[in-house]
Design an enzyme around this catalytic site. Structure first.
Site, PDB file in Angstrom:
ATOM      1  N   ASP A  10     -88.948  38.053  21.998  1.00 18.82           N
ATOM      2  CA  ASP A  10     -89.269  36.722  21.471  1.00 18.82           C
ATOM      3  C   ASP A  10     -88.980  35.643  22.518  1.00 18.82           C
ATOM      4  O   ASP A  10     -89.230  34.459  22.290  1.00 18.82           O
ATOM      5  CB  ASP A  10     -88.562  36.448  20.138  1.00 18.82           C
ATOM      6  CG  ASP A  10     -87.052  36.518  20.248  1.00 18.82           C
ATOM      7  OD1 ASP A  10     -86.529  36.831  21.335  1.00 18.82           O
ATOM      8  OD2 ASP A  10     -86.385  36.264  19.221  1.00 18.82           O
ATOM      9  N   SER A  11     -88.510  36.068  23.709  1.00 15.95           N
ATOM     10  CA  SER A  11     -88.442  35.155  24.855  1.00 15.95           C
ATOM     11  C   SER A  11     -89.846  34.681  25.234  1.00 15.95           C
ATOM     12  O   SER A  11     -89.988  33.750  26.028  1.00 15.95           O
ATOM     13  CB  SER A  11     -87.764  35.830  26.059  1.00 15.95           C
ATOM     14  OG  SER A  11     -88.329  37.110  26.291  1.00 15.95           O
TER      15      SER A  11
ATOM     16  N   ASP B 180     -89.685  42.476  19.360  1.00 17.75           N
ATOM     17  CA  ASP B 180     -88.700  41.663  18.632  1.00 17.75           C
ATOM     18  C   ASP B 180     -89.265  41.185  17.301  1.00 17.75           C
ATOM     19  O   ASP B 180     -90.378  40.638  17.258  1.00 17.75           O
ATOM     20  CB  ASP B 180     -88.355  40.407  19.447  1.00 17.75           C
ATOM     21  CG  ASP B 180     -87.144  40.601  20.337  1.00 17.75           C
ATOM     22  OD1 ASP B 180     -86.331  41.503  20.059  1.00 17.75           O
ATOM     23  OD2 ASP B 180     -87.009  39.841  21.308  1.00 17.75           O
TER      24      ASP B 180
ATOM     25  N   LYS C 299     -86.915  45.359  17.403  1.00 18.48           N
ATOM     26  CA  LYS C 299     -85.546  44.935  17.731  1.00 18.48           C
ATOM     27  C   LYS C 299     -85.160  43.756  16.840  1.00 18.48           C
ATOM     28  O   LYS C 299     -86.002  42.886  16.576  1.00 18.48           O
ATOM     29  CB  LYS C 299     -85.437  44.541  19.213  1.00 18.48           C
ATOM     30  CG  LYS C 299     -84.045  44.033  19.621  1.00 18.48           C
ATOM     31  CD  LYS C 299     -83.832  44.024  21.126  1.00 18.48           C
ATOM     32  CE  LYS C 299     -84.386  42.825  21.824  1.00 18.48           C
ATOM     33  NZ  LYS C 299     -83.888  41.516  21.360  1.00 18.48           N
TER      34      LYS C 299
ATOM     35  N   GLU D 243     -81.690  40.976  15.852  1.00 21.96           N
ATOM     36  CA  GLU D 243     -80.420  40.424  16.324  1.00 21.96           C
ATOM     37  C   GLU D 243     -79.400  40.375  15.185  1.00 21.96           C
ATOM     38  O   GLU D 243     -79.730  39.894  14.090  1.00 21.96           O
ATOM     39  CB  GLU D 243     -80.638  39.005  16.868  1.00 21.96           C
ATOM     40  CG  GLU D 243     -81.519  38.975  18.108  1.00 21.96           C
ATOM     41  CD  GLU D 243     -81.693  37.571  18.683  1.00 21.96           C
ATOM     42  OE1 GLU D 243     -81.042  36.615  18.198  1.00 21.96           O
ATOM     43  OE2 GLU D 243     -82.480  37.434  19.625  1.00 21.96           O
TER      44      GLU D 243
ATOM     45  N   GLU E 278     -75.931  41.327  25.032  1.00 20.93           N
ATOM     46  CA  GLU E 278     -76.303  40.188  25.873  1.00 20.93           C
ATOM     47  C   GLU E 278     -75.087  39.315  26.183  1.00 20.93           C
ATOM     48  O   GLU E 278     -74.362  38.877  25.273  1.00 20.93           O
ATOM     49  CB  GLU E 278     -77.397  39.345  25.174  1.00 20.93           C
ATOM     50  CG  GLU E 278     -77.826  38.150  26.020  1.00 20.93           C
ATOM     51  CD  GLU E 278     -79.156  37.539  25.617  1.00 20.93           C
ATOM     52  OE1 GLU E 278     -79.862  38.104  24.752  1.00 20.93           O
ATOM     53  OE2 GLU E 278     -79.493  36.473  26.176  1.00 20.93           O
TER      54      GLU E 278
END
Ligand code: KIV
Length: 272
Positions: free
Chosen positions: A52-53, A91, A121, A123, A190
């Site tokens: 999602d970057s 993501d 993925k 978070e 991270e």
């Protein structure tokens, strides 16, 4: 195929776990489009992350929060078409899985059905336990993401190193064990201290992948635009730049502009 790996077999979540078992480091990079993904795959990368970057490096947002599920699906479809060997992991964007596990499952199902990716993925740890369980119960492989979790930037208020104090480090260790017990196949760590990564990597049987979390993880991931030097303005300590594409691209474009202005392009050979 790259000069580094002769192994052309498709990378699966099981093969990543085997790599950890035999001590082979896992390489992972982000990609968001067909052309970049084909280069990265041909170079022998193990995992392509449609991160999602994309919200930052593709769309110019200052955080990952604005990118939508539809947009992530668009990026992932392009990447999946290009990739032959690497595992493609996508993501789940902010707001598509937190708080409501049924919605989480439906977001994950959309990614798998509409893109052909092999994993997603998410978070977080304990807070998203129900969502993780429900997605896993549908047979969808999950990679976790702990430490600095950019989707929570408004809670943290800063992109500084996480889990430096004992309480946060302890919670991260508990979350990592929880994600492994639930059935995740790997965890991105991270921006946490290297010694904490070492402990987590040693205690878990699933692979840990570091971004700014030191050398002791089972693999490393970087954002492709950062490692290729396309972004000039982002230079955290953990980033190693492998090229200066910003300069190379800018010089090439300046050269082209000059050739067009001078009437030098196209020449006779370049015309019909
Ligand atoms: O979105 C992303 O690129 C990521 C990496 C930083 C791991 O999550």
């Amino acid at each position: 195929m790259s000069t580094y790996t002769e192994d052309t077999r498709k990378v699966t979540t099981h093969r990543l776990i085997e790599m950890k078992q035999r001590g082979e480091k896992i390489s992972m990079l982000t990609a968001y489009d067909y052309s970049m993904a084909s280069i990265v795959d041909a170079a022998g990368i193990d995992v392509v992350l449609v991160g999602d970057s994309a919200s930052n490096v593709m769309a110019g947002n200052s955080t990952t929060l604005p990118v939508t599920l539809d947009q992530m699906i668009w990026y992932a479809q392009s990447v999946r078409k290009a990739v032959k060997r690497a595992l493609v992991c996508v993501d789940l964007p902010f707001g598509s899985y937190q708080g409501n596990s049924k919605e989480a499952l439906s977001s994950a199902v959309r990614i798998m059905k509409e893109t052909g990716a092999e994993a997603i993925k998410v978070e977080g740890g304990k807070e998203i336990k129900e969502s993780v369980e429900r997605i896993l119960s549908a047979g969808i492989p999950i990679m976790g993401h702990l430490g600095l979790t950019p989707q929570s930037i408004n809670k943290f208020g800063t992109y500084a190193v996480r889990a430096k104090d004992e309480a946060e480090a302890q919670k991260l260790i508990e979350d990592a064990h929880l994600l492994e017990e639930l059935g995740c196949f790997g965890i991105v760590l991270e921006k946490i201290p290297a010694q904490l990564t070492k402990r987590v990597a040693e205690e878990l049987t699933i692979p840990t992948i570091s971004i700014g979390a030191g050398p002791y993880a089972d693999g490393q991931v970087l954002v492709i635009h950062d490692m290729l030097g396309i972004n000039k303005d982002f230079s955290p300590r953990f980033l190693r730049r492998y090229a200066d594409l910003h300069t190379i691209i800018q010089e090439a474009v300046e050269h082209y502009v000059k050739d067009v202005k001078d009437g030098d392009f196209p020449n006779e050979k370049e015309s019909y």
